[in-house]
Scaffold this motif. Structure first.
Motif, PDB file in Angstrom:
ATOM      1  N   ARG A  44     -16.514 -32.875  11.877  1.00 18.12           N
ATOM      2  CA  ARG A  44     -16.089 -33.877  10.881  1.00 18.12           C
ATOM      3  C   ARG A  44     -17.141 -34.095   9.794  1.00 18.12           C
ATOM      4  N   SER A  47     -19.411 -29.396   5.913  1.00 16.01           N
ATOM      5  CA  SER A  47     -18.943 -29.176   4.542  1.00 16.01           C
ATOM      6  C   SER A  47     -17.736 -28.255   4.491  1.00 16.01           C
ATOM      7  N   PRO A  49     -13.805 -27.103   4.445  1.00 22.12           N
ATOM      8  CA  PRO A  49     -12.615 -27.732   3.860  1.00 22.12           C
ATOM      9  C   PRO A  49     -11.802 -28.467   4.934  1.00 22.12           C
ATOM     10  N   ASP A  50     -10.998 -29.418   4.496  1.00 21.52           N
ATOM     11  CA  ASP A  50     -10.241 -30.248   5.435  1.00 21.52           C
ATOM     12  C   ASP A  50      -9.308 -29.423   6.318  1.00 21.52           C
ATOM     13  N   TRP A  51      -8.664 -28.401   5.753  1.00 22.25           N
ATOM     14  CA  TRP A  51      -7.732 -27.602   6.550  1.00 22.25           C
ATOM     15  C   TRP A  51      -8.469 -26.843   7.652  1.00 22.25           C
ATOM     16  N   LYS A  53     -11.296 -27.898   9.097  1.00 24.52           N
ATOM     17  CA  LYS A  53     -11.681 -28.906  10.081  1.00 24.52           C
ATOM     18  C   LYS A  53     -10.518 -29.204  11.021  1.00 24.52           C
ATOM     19  N   GLU A  54      -9.314 -29.328  10.459  1.00 21.49           N
ATOM     20  CA  GLU A  54      -8.134 -29.619  11.280  1.00 21.49           C
ATOM     21  C   GLU A  54      -7.891 -28.507  12.291  1.00 21.49           C
TER      22      GLU A  54
END
Length: 137
Positions: A44, A47, A49-51, A53-54
């Motif tokens: 979390r 650095s 990207p959010d996708w 991390k998911e």
């Protein structure tokens, strides 16, 4: 790739290392030198990207904790530096595997020959079934 780029390798500043004593055989060296490494990577706080991390958080892997921290233990090498490098390589491989995308499948059309063979087989099957009727005197 629908807006998703290839993920870059993790920077060394985003991971923390803790040195521990290795397990297993090795004699006096194993008993007195802390050459094994625990690598910790907070998904979390990274650095990525959010996708990405998911996808990492959704992994069903024992190395990913419920708190979203990846823990990798490297102890195969006798050198601390080699164990650190191995742990980083394994982390990057895990991230690459989790974020890899399959190429979309391109639909293909049947060839002319395959159509002809299919139709010939259907006609032959139809003739076989037509011969199964009642016999007329």
């Amino acid at each position: 790739m629908n807006g998703m780029q290839a993920v870059l390798p993790v920077l060394a500043e985003q991971v923390s290392f803790s040195m521990i004593r290795a397990q297993g055989p090795g004699g006096q060296n194993v008993n007195k030198v802390a050459n094994a490494v625990h690598l910790r990577f907070d998904i979390r706080a990274s650095s990525l990207p959010d996708w990405a991390k998911e996808r990492l958080l959704a992994l069903d892997d024992q190395r990913v904790s419920k708190a979203g921290i990846i823990v990798i233990k490297a102890q195969a090498q006798r050198s601390l530096e080699l164990n650190k490098a191995e742990a980083l390589a394994r982390l990057n491989a895990l991230i690459a595997q989790a974020t890899a995308q399959d190429k979309p499948r391109k639909a293909s059309k049947p060839t002319y020959g395959s159509k002809q063979r299919r139709l010939a087989g259907k006609a032959l099957r139809g003739q076989t079934k037509a011969l199964r009727g009642k016999v007329a005197d």
